[in-house]
Write an enzyme that holds these catalytic residues in place. Structure first.
Site, PDB file in Angstrom:
ATOM      1  N   GLU A 301      -6.519   2.801 -10.868  1.00  0.00           N
ATOM      2  CA  GLU A 301      -5.446   3.138  -9.920  1.00  0.00           C
ATOM      3  C   GLU A 301      -5.772   2.721  -8.494  1.00  0.00           C
ATOM      4  O   GLU A 301      -5.940   3.563  -7.610  1.00  0.00           O
ATOM      5  CB  GLU A 301      -5.204   4.656  -9.943  1.00  0.00           C
ATOM      6  N   PRO A 302      -5.884   1.436  -8.221  1.00  0.00           N
ATOM      7  CA  PRO A 302      -6.199   1.032  -6.850  1.00  0.00           C
ATOM      8  C   PRO A 302      -4.989   1.178  -5.924  1.00  0.00           C
ATOM      9  O   PRO A 302      -3.870   0.856  -6.318  1.00  0.00           O
ATOM     10  CB  PRO A 302      -6.565  -0.449  -7.002  1.00  0.00           C
ATOM     11  N   ARG A 340      -6.363   7.557  10.992  1.00  0.00           N
ATOM     12  CA  ARG A 340      -7.595   7.361  10.216  1.00  0.00           C
ATOM     13  C   ARG A 340      -8.881   7.369  11.048  1.00  0.00           C
ATOM     14  O   ARG A 340      -9.891   7.929  10.604  1.00  0.00           O
ATOM     15  CB  ARG A 340      -7.490   6.092   9.368  1.00  0.00           C
ATOM     16  N   TYR A 344     -11.316  10.180   9.728  1.00  0.00           N
ATOM     17  CA  TYR A 344     -12.472   9.751   8.925  1.00  0.00           C
ATOM     18  C   TYR A 344     -13.483   8.928   9.708  1.00  0.00           C
ATOM     19  O   TYR A 344     -14.431   8.393   9.119  1.00  0.00           O
ATOM     20  CB  TYR A 344     -12.015   8.888   7.730  1.00  0.00           C
ATOM     21  N   CYS A 371      -0.938  12.702  23.463  1.00  0.00           N
ATOM     22  CA  CYS A 371      -1.479  13.654  24.430  1.00  0.00           C
ATOM     23  C   CYS A 371      -2.697  14.353  23.867  1.00  0.00           C
ATOM     24  O   CYS A 371      -2.674  15.565  23.622  1.00  0.00           O
ATOM     25  CB  CYS A 371      -0.395  14.645  24.802  1.00  0.00           C
ATOM     26  N   GLU A 372      -3.742  13.592  23.646  1.00  0.00           N
ATOM     27  CA  GLU A 372      -4.919  14.146  23.015  1.00  0.00           C
ATOM     28  C   GLU A 372      -6.088  13.185  23.251  1.00  0.00           C
ATOM     29  O   GLU A 372      -5.955  11.979  23.021  1.00  0.00           O
ATOM     30  CB  GLU A 372      -4.588  14.252  21.519  1.00  0.00           C
ATOM     31  N   TYR A 401      -2.414   3.693   3.861  1.00  0.00           N
ATOM     32  CA  TYR A 401      -2.658   4.984   4.535  1.00  0.00           C
ATOM     33  C   TYR A 401      -2.422   4.899   6.043  1.00  0.00           C
ATOM     34  O   TYR A 401      -3.081   5.591   6.818  1.00  0.00           O
ATOM     35  CB  TYR A 401      -4.064   5.507   4.217  1.00  0.00           C
TER      36      TYR A 401
HETATM   37  N1  LLP Z   1      -5.780   7.807  -7.841  1.00  0.00           N
HETATM   38  C1  LLP Z   1      -5.802   9.065  -7.378  1.00  0.00           C
HETATM   39  C2  LLP Z   1      -5.668  10.182  -8.314  1.00  0.00           C
HETATM   40  C3  LLP Z   1      -5.968   9.299  -6.010  1.00  0.00           C
HETATM   41  O1  LLP Z   1      -6.008  10.543  -5.558  1.00  0.00           O
HETATM   42  C4  LLP Z   1      -6.084   8.204  -5.134  1.00  0.00           C
HETATM   43  C5  LLP Z   1      -6.253   8.404  -3.701  1.00  0.00           C
HETATM   44  C6  LLP Z   1      -6.024   6.903  -5.658  1.00  0.00           C
HETATM   45  C7  LLP Z   1      -5.882   6.748  -7.028  1.00  0.00           C
HETATM   46  C8  LLP Z   1      -6.108   5.669  -4.810  1.00  0.00           C
HETATM   47  O2  LLP Z   1      -7.280   5.588  -4.081  1.00  0.00           O
HETATM   48  P1  LLP Z   1      -7.581   4.241  -3.261  1.00  0.00           P
HETATM   49  O3  LLP Z   1      -7.752   3.125  -4.261  1.00  0.00           O
HETATM   50  O4  LLP Z   1      -6.409   3.963  -2.394  1.00  0.00           O
HETATM   51  O5  LLP Z   1      -8.780   4.563  -2.473  1.00  0.00           O
HETATM   52  N2  LLP Z   1      -6.025   9.004   3.203  1.00  0.00           N
HETATM   53  C9  LLP Z   1      -7.327   8.473   2.823  1.00  0.00           C
HETATM   54  C10 LLP Z   1      -7.395   8.115   1.373  1.00  0.00           C
HETATM   55  C11 LLP Z   1      -7.069   9.267   0.462  1.00  0.00           C
HETATM   56  C12 LLP Z   1      -7.019   8.847  -0.971  1.00  0.00           C
HETATM   57  C13 LLP Z   1      -6.392   9.893  -1.797  1.00  0.00           C
HETATM   58  N3  LLP Z   1      -6.300   9.557  -3.161  1.00  0.00           N
HETATM   59  C14 LLP Z   1      -7.652   7.281   3.702  1.00  0.00           C
HETATM   60  O6  LLP Z   1      -6.847   6.945   4.570  1.00  0.00           O
HETATM   61  O7  LLP Z   1      -8.720   6.705   3.581  1.00  0.00           O
END
Ligand code: LLP
Length: 444
Positions: A301-302, A340, A344, A371-372, A401
């Site tokens: 699931e990318p 982000r 993070y 404003c931060e 994201y």
């Molecule tokens: N599958 C599931 C169940 C997930 O919870 C996620 C991401 C993905 C797949 C996809 O992950 P990816 O390949 O995009 O890393 N907001 C954060 C990332 C949070 C990811 C949450 N779940 C950021 O901006 O880095």
């Protein structure tokens, strides 16, 4: 108090390594993406604006299909979703991972087949479940014990819904504490360590309305090493073997989630997809042979690795200020369109676009307009010292994201998304305006 000085992020004018493959230098300091000059996009659509390279998204989908020919590749919609994106994902033969009725309905109304979708969520609302069942989502990933009875009741007698169990394999991975989901001290999934996952499997098997098709895990995000995935596969196959031994059932599917790491600035480590595909396949073969299990169908699931590097955020410089030792360049966006760095500590590499500069680079901090004091887009980056108001800054790797996490802070409004492809630009999502804010404000 001790201050930690981070190494400066330098992205020389020749370094386009984290940019879309189509990024192309033009005369007089110009830069084009998808065959369209970024300065022209800023003129035509105003700033801040997200630019999304359709060709890059499609190429990344194909890279996944080629690297994982036997696996089901589900794009994680939370990274970025729009109707055009849904179409591209569909045309490239991927499935979709959704985590709300909103993502699900948007995808279905854009023509995506619901049976190629997987619904996630640690706290699915009644509305999420109702939408999933009404639209016929392919699989629902069960994340908590209480969900089992609730889902079975919603399916009703005579009905049947394919489900998976989200397992926490007890593996630490991920680019930041807030996006690590493989260990027991976080909110997602059912632990392997204390038997919760096995217990949930037993309870699901006791419900006629639920058809258990496999196990799922997602160990974290922005992971740049294949080893945690390999370790997770081993543990997941171990659980599949225990399910077979206890219940006599061979589960046909194993979903290993996403989390594949990308580079936000030049030189940052990235996950090697080819190595990941090879090592996952090898580990599955070996572990399944040892457990005398048939190899399950793999799903991944990318999200980030498909959308992230295809996006660029464009900002206009509004103010330049020197305070003590620091030079601040303030732009017309900030933490409302990219939270982000604040969340993070991600380090981006903005660059000047739209005009040439032969000025010396100097260490600069790019800040937003909110404003931060924590509204910092990029601390300690090298930018030409002649940067002035009116200049354009482009931030690569802004496709995942960013809009999906954007907020209405300070009523600035979320930026539009412009798709670029083969030399043309078109608006996918319009800018959020004051009229939008006003129209939601219906009380007095
Ligand atoms: N599958 C599931 C169940 C997930 O919870 C996620 C991401 C993905 C797949 C996809 O992950 P990816 O390949 O995009 O890393 N907001 C954060 C990332 C949070 C990811 C949450 N779940 C950021 O901006 O880095």
């Amino acid at each position: 108090m001790t201050t930690v000085t981070l190494p400066e992020v330098t992205a020389g004018p020749d370094d386009l390594s984290v940019w879309p493959t189509s990024a192309n230098r033009l005369p007089h300091g110009g830069l084009a993406v998808g065959g369209v000059c970024l300065a022209e996009i800023a003129e035509r659509f105003d700033t801040p604006v997200y630019v999304l390279d359709e060709g890059e998204v499609r190429a990344r989908c194909r890279t996944y299909r080629d690297a994982f020919p036997d696996a089901e590749v589900l794009y994680a919609a939370k990274a970025f979703l729009s109707r055009a994106m849904v179409r591209w994902i569909d045309e490239e033969g991927l499935g979709l991972d959704v985590c709300s009725a909103g993502e699900l309905e948007l995808a279905v109304t854009a023509g995506f087949p619901a049976d190629r979708m997987v619904l996630h969520g640690n706290a699915k609302s009644p509305h999420d479940i109702e939408a999933a069942l009404r639209l016929g989502v392919g699989r629902i990933v069960i994340d908590s014990p209480s969900e089992i009875a609730r889902l079975a009741a919603a399916v009703g007698t005579g009905g049947s819904q394919k489900v998976m169990v989200r397992v926490v394999p007890g593996i630490m991975a991920g680019g930041h504490e807030k996006i690590r989901t493989g260990t027991d001290e976080q909110k997602f999934g059912l632990a392997l360590s204390d038997g919760s996952a096995q217990h949930a499997v037993a309870r699901i098997l006791g419900r006629r309305q639920l058809e258990l098709v496999g196990l799922h895990c997602h160990i974290g995000s922005q992971i740049t090493d294949v080893k945690p995935y390999v370790a997770a596969v081993r543990r997941m196959v171990g659980l599949m073997a225990r399910v077979r031994d206890t219940h006599g059932i061979v589960l046909p599917e194993l979903d290993m989630g996403g989390g594949h790491g990308i580079g936000y600035h030049p030189g940052e480590p990235v996950l090697d997809l080819t190595a990941l595909a090879r090592r996952l396949r090898a580990e599955l073969t070996v572990s399944c042979a040892a457990a005398k299990l048939p190899v399950p169908r793999l799903a991944i699931e990318p999200g980030r690795a498909i959308a992230g590097p295809a996006g660029v955020a464009l900002y206009r410089v509004l103010a330049v200020k020197r305070t003590g030792e620091r030079v601040f360049v303030a732009v017309d966006g900030g933490m409302s369109d990219n939270p982000r760095p604040a969340l993070y500590g991600v380090r981006y590499a903005p660059r000047l676009v739209g005009r040439p500069s032969t000025a010396e680079p100097r260490t600069t901090t790019v800040v937003g307009r909110h404003c931060e004091a924590g509204d910092i887009l990029a601390a300690d980056v090298a930018l030409p010292e002649d940067i002035h108001p009116g200049d354009l800054l482009a931030v690569p790797v802004a496709g995942a994201y960013h809009l999906s996490m954007a907020s209405g802070y300070n009523m600035v409004g979320r930026p539009p998304v412009v798709a670029v492809h083969d030399g043309t630009a078109r608006l996918l999502i319009r800018r959020e305006t004051l009229a939008d804010f006003r129209s939601r404000d219906i009380g007095d």
